[in-house]
Motif scaffolding. Structure first.
Motif, PDB file in Angstrom:
ATOM      1  N   GLU A 134     -35.909 -12.565  55.936  1.00  0.00           N
ATOM      2  CA  GLU A 134     -37.140 -12.532  56.503  1.00  0.00           C
ATOM      3  C   GLU A 134     -37.146 -11.625  57.502  1.00  0.00           C
ATOM      4  O   GLU A 134     -38.121 -11.605  58.199  1.00  0.00           O
ATOM      5  CB  GLU A 134     -37.075 -14.440  56.914  1.00  0.00           C
ATOM      6  N   ALA A 135     -36.076 -11.645  58.497  1.00  0.00           N
ATOM      7  CA  ALA A 135     -35.596 -10.795  59.118  1.00  0.00           C
ATOM      8  C   ALA A 135     -35.503  -9.612  59.648  1.00  0.00           C
ATOM      9  O   ALA A 135     -35.542  -8.824  60.289  1.00  0.00           O
ATOM     10  CB  ALA A 135     -33.916 -11.162  60.696  1.00  0.00           C
ATOM     11  N   GLY A 136     -35.909  -8.657  57.897  1.00  0.00           N
ATOM     12  CA  GLY A 136     -35.630  -7.280  58.081  1.00  0.00           C
ATOM     13  C   GLY A 136     -34.249  -7.059  57.885  1.00  0.00           C
ATOM     14  O   GLY A 136     -34.120  -5.279  58.318  1.00  0.00           O
ATOM     15  N   VAL A 137     -33.436  -7.570  57.963  1.00  0.00           N
ATOM     16  CA  VAL A 137     -31.512  -7.557  57.713  1.00  0.00           C
ATOM     17  C   VAL A 137     -31.757  -5.969  56.075  1.00  0.00           C
ATOM     18  O   VAL A 137     -31.938  -6.989  55.361  1.00  0.00           O
ATOM     19  CB  VAL A 137     -30.682  -8.129  57.915  1.00  0.00           C
ATOM     20  N   GLU A 138     -31.858  -4.497  56.268  1.00  0.00           N
ATOM     21  CA  GLU A 138     -31.902  -4.105  54.854  1.00  0.00           C
ATOM     22  C   GLU A 138     -30.542  -4.291  54.130  1.00  0.00           C
ATOM     23  O   GLU A 138     -30.597  -3.959  53.269  1.00  0.00           O
ATOM     24  CB  GLU A 138     -31.924  -2.555  55.053  1.00  0.00           C
ATOM     25  N   LYS A 139     -29.462  -4.553  55.359  1.00  0.00           N
ATOM     26  CA  LYS A 139     -28.245  -4.771  54.011  1.00  0.00           C
ATOM     27  C   LYS A 139     -27.889  -5.392  53.348  1.00  0.00           C
ATOM     28  O   LYS A 139     -26.721  -5.812  52.845  1.00  0.00           O
ATOM     29  CB  LYS A 139     -27.083  -4.417  54.949  1.00  0.00           C
ATOM     30  N   SER A 140     -28.974  -6.579  53.161  1.00  0.00           N
ATOM     31  CA  SER A 140     -27.872  -7.783  52.361  1.00  0.00           C
ATOM     32  C   SER A 140     -29.671  -7.329  51.367  1.00  0.00           C
ATOM     33  O   SER A 140     -30.492  -6.938  51.118  1.00  0.00           O
ATOM     34  CB  SER A 140     -28.199  -9.501  52.976  1.00  0.00           C
ATOM     35  N   GLY A 141     -29.932  -8.454  50.272  1.00  0.00           N
ATOM     36  CA  GLY A 141     -31.067  -8.130  48.950  1.00  0.00           C
ATOM     37  C   GLY A 141     -30.874  -9.414  48.464  1.00  0.00           C
ATOM     38  O   GLY A 141     -29.352 -10.564  48.492  1.00  0.00           O
ATOM     39  N   SER A 142     -31.657 -10.064  47.529  1.00  0.00           N
ATOM     40  CA  SER A 142     -31.697 -11.040  46.524  1.00  0.00           C
ATOM     41  C   SER A 142     -30.436 -11.070  46.065  1.00  0.00           C
ATOM     42  O   SER A 142     -30.972 -12.111  45.098  1.00  0.00           O
ATOM     43  CB  SER A 142     -33.340 -11.231  46.344  1.00  0.00           C
ATOM     44  N   PHE A 143     -29.951  -9.466  45.370  1.00  0.00           N
ATOM     45  CA  PHE A 143     -29.170  -9.630  44.212  1.00  0.00           C
ATOM     46  C   PHE A 143     -27.961 -10.157  44.634  1.00  0.00           C
ATOM     47  O   PHE A 143     -27.197 -10.461  43.808  1.00  0.00           O
ATOM     48  CB  PHE A 143     -28.847  -8.560  43.969  1.00  0.00           C
ATOM     49  N   MET A 144     -28.290 -10.706  46.018  1.00  0.00           N
ATOM     50  CA  MET A 144     -26.509 -10.858  46.930  1.00  0.00           C
ATOM     51  C   MET A 144     -26.809 -12.893  46.117  1.00  0.00           C
ATOM     52  O   MET A 144     -25.693 -13.243  46.518  1.00  0.00           O
ATOM     53  CB  MET A 144     -26.268 -11.013  47.473  1.00  0.00           C
ATOM     54  N   SER A 145     -28.204 -13.514  46.167  1.00  0.00           N
ATOM     55  CA  SER A 145     -28.030 -15.392  46.061  1.00  0.00           C
ATOM     56  C   SER A 145     -27.255 -15.671  44.903  1.00  0.00           C
ATOM     57  O   SER A 145     -26.660 -16.571  45.018  1.00  0.00           O
ATOM     58  CB  SER A 145     -29.534 -15.019  46.338  1.00  0.00           C
ATOM     59  N   GLU A 146     -26.796 -14.863  43.662  1.00  0.00           N
ATOM     60  CA  GLU A 146     -25.880 -15.496  43.054  1.00  0.00           C
ATOM     61  C   GLU A 146     -24.722 -15.542  42.792  1.00  0.00           C
ATOM     62  O   GLU A 146     -24.265 -15.663  42.022  1.00  0.00           O
ATOM     63  CB  GLU A 146     -26.724 -15.282  41.852  1.00  0.00           C
ATOM     64  N   GLU A 147     -24.332 -14.609  43.437  1.00  0.00           N
ATOM     65  CA  GLU A 147     -22.960 -14.063  44.013  1.00  0.00           C
ATOM     66  C   GLU A 147     -22.119 -14.973  44.323  1.00  0.00           C
ATOM     67  O   GLU A 147     -22.441 -15.915  44.648  1.00  0.00           O
ATOM     68  CB  GLU A 147     -22.891 -13.192  45.076  1.00  0.00           C
ATOM     69  N   THR A 148     -21.140 -15.156  43.802  1.00  0.00           N
ATOM     70  CA  THR A 148     -19.755 -16.127  44.078  1.00  0.00           C
ATOM     71  C   THR A 148     -19.162 -15.991  45.137  1.00  0.00           C
ATOM     72  O   THR A 148     -17.848 -15.054  44.654  1.00  0.00           O
ATOM     73  CB  THR A 148     -19.252 -17.065  43.398  1.00  0.00           C
ATOM     74  N   PHE A 149     -18.590 -17.000  45.425  1.00  0.00           N
ATOM     75  CA  PHE A 149     -17.592 -16.714  46.727  1.00  0.00           C
ATOM     76  C   PHE A 149     -16.331 -17.652  46.967  1.00  0.00           C
ATOM     77  O   PHE A 149     -16.698 -18.486  47.715  1.00  0.00           O
ATOM     78  CB  PHE A 149     -17.557 -16.536  48.516  1.00  0.00           C
ATOM     79  N   PRO A 150     -15.526 -17.850  46.185  1.00  0.00           N
ATOM     80  CA  PRO A 150     -14.128 -19.058  45.894  1.00  0.00           C
ATOM     81  C   PRO A 150     -13.690 -18.630  47.238  1.00  0.00           C
ATOM     82  O   PRO A 150     -12.310 -20.414  47.177  1.00  0.00           O
ATOM     83  CB  PRO A 150     -14.536 -18.796  44.098  1.00  0.00           C
ATOM     84  N   TYR A 151     -13.444 -18.117  47.656  1.00  0.00           N
ATOM     85  CA  TYR A 151     -12.130 -17.562  47.917  1.00  0.00           C
ATOM     86  C   TYR A 151     -12.870 -17.403  49.999  1.00  0.00           C
ATOM     87  O   TYR A 151     -13.744 -16.932  50.059  1.00  0.00           O
ATOM     88  CB  TYR A 151     -11.591 -16.930  48.005  1.00  0.00           C
ATOM     89  N   LEU A 152     -11.792 -18.173  50.975  1.00  0.00           N
ATOM     90  CA  LEU A 152     -12.632 -18.432  52.295  1.00  0.00           C
ATOM     91  C   LEU A 152     -11.010 -18.003  53.007  1.00  0.00           C
ATOM     92  O   LEU A 152     -10.180 -19.268  53.241  1.00  0.00           O
ATOM     93  CB  LEU A 152     -13.121 -19.766  52.196  1.00  0.00           C
ATOM     94  N   LEU A 153     -10.748 -17.279  54.491  1.00  0.00           N
ATOM     95  CA  LEU A 153     -10.345 -17.278  55.097  1.00  0.00           C
ATOM     96  C   LEU A 153     -10.699 -17.305  56.798  1.00  0.00           C
ATOM     97  O   LEU A 153     -11.792 -16.987  56.913  1.00  0.00           O
ATOM     98  CB  LEU A 153      -9.666 -15.527  55.257  1.00  0.00           C
ATOM     99  N   CYS A 154      -9.803 -18.068  57.035  1.00  0.00           N
ATOM    100  CA  CYS A 154     -10.024 -18.648  58.586  1.00  0.00           C
ATOM    101  C   CYS A 154      -9.541 -17.874  59.137  1.00  0.00           C
ATOM    102  O   CYS A 154      -7.947 -17.701  59.580  1.00  0.00           O
ATOM    103  CB  CYS A 154     -10.479 -19.967  58.670  1.00  0.00           C
ATOM    104  N   LEU A 155      -9.811 -16.756  60.136  1.00  0.00           N
ATOM    105  CA  LEU A 155      -9.259 -16.275  61.122  1.00  0.00           C
ATOM    106  C   LEU A 155      -9.472 -16.575  62.674  1.00  0.00           C
ATOM    107  O   LEU A 155     -10.249 -16.946  62.970  1.00  0.00           O
ATOM    108  CB  LEU A 155      -9.263 -14.670  61.176  1.00  0.00           C
ATOM    109  N   GLN A 156      -8.945 -16.840  63.375  1.00  0.00           N
ATOM    110  CA  GLN A 156      -8.682 -16.408  64.983  1.00  0.00           C
ATOM    111  C   GLN A 156      -9.976 -15.806  65.551  1.00  0.00           C
ATOM    112  O   GLN A 156     -10.293 -14.574  65.698  1.00  0.00           O
ATOM    113  CB  GLN A 156      -7.152 -16.330  65.791  1.00  0.00           C
ATOM    114  N   GLY A 157     -10.631 -16.797  66.087  1.00  0.00           N
ATOM    115  CA  GLY A 157     -11.603 -16.104  66.631  1.00  0.00           C
ATOM    116  C   GLY A 157     -11.824 -15.081  67.776  1.00  0.00           C
ATOM    117  O   GLY A 157     -10.531 -14.763  68.316  1.00  0.00           O
ATOM    118  N   TYR A 158     -12.509 -14.051  68.341  1.00  0.00           N
ATOM    119  CA  TYR A 158     -12.234 -13.470  69.282  1.00  0.00           C
ATOM    120  C   TYR A 158     -13.823 -13.294  70.046  1.00  0.00           C
ATOM    121  O   TYR A 158     -14.915 -14.006  69.671  1.00  0.00           O
ATOM    122  CB  TYR A 158     -11.390 -11.672  68.627  1.00  0.00           C
TER     123      TYR A 158
END
Length: 207
Positions: free
Chosen positions: A127-151
């Protein structure tokens, strides 16, 4: 088990504004801030850890090999010069094959919650016009999550805000980056992607 800065670049929004999404009843991700990085295999986000009361960076990862490679790459390193992992989470339906020093927690429903989050994220960025993403990603699965120190900000952000970088800035960045590389090489590890986007400042320290 989960091991559970001063500039406003990362925390330029207020979580009290309620314009955020709560992940896993712990991490608050601002809906007004673009991801730091987004691809079909990895999404990097600024967030706030409401349990530890600190800003963090979350890496949503699709591939187990890259997830465990990152854990191996960050293990046994001095957090003074290398951005440390604060926590590593894996969906309970996926196996854990890491035996290093960074604790890994299995979380029920993580992949499902991440998929719903990514769907909303893709909708907002499109909606914001960001071209680096797409609807094809909406079904991707991300089962791994890393929490890193903020900067506070990356070197790329700093250079973009500065017409002519000062000699003092250059000295500080080179000094800290060289020490970090020496620590990596001492552990027989290489960075492989040292760019201004991957050099970040935490307080007065560059990592």
């Amino acid at each position: 088990r989960i091991v559970d800065s001063t500039d406003s670049t990362v925390s330029s929004f207020t979580f009290e504004s309620k314009k955020y999404q709560n992940l896993l009843d712990r991490f608050q991700v601002c809906e007004l801030t673009d991801p730091l990085f987004i691809s079909t295999s990895e999404i990097v986000l600024q967030a706030y850890d409401s349990k530890e009361k600190t800003k963090v960076v979350l890496k949503l990862m699709k591939d187990s090999d890259k997830f465990y490679a990152e854990l191996e790459g960050r293990s046994n390193l001095d957090p003074t010069f290398i951005l440390p992992v604060h926590g590593a989470l894996v969906d309970s339906d996926f196996s854990v094959s890491y035996l290093g020093d960074i604790p890994v927690s299995k979380v029920s429903g993580l992949a499902t919650e991440m998929k719903e989050f990514v769907r909303g994220l893709i909708d907002r960025t499109m909606e914001a016009g960001v071209e680096k993403s797409g609807s094809f990603m909406s079904e991707e699965t991300f089962p791994y999550l890393l929490c890193l120190q903020g900067y506070d900000r990356s070197l790329a952000d700093t250079l973009a805000r500065t017409s002519i970088p000062s000699l003092n800035l250059a000295r500080r960045v080179v000094r800290d980056a060289v020490v970090g590389l020496i620590l990596l090489h001492t552990e027989n590890k290489i960075h492989g992607n040292l760019t201004p986007h991957n050099i970040v400042r935490v307080g007065s320290q560059w990592k």
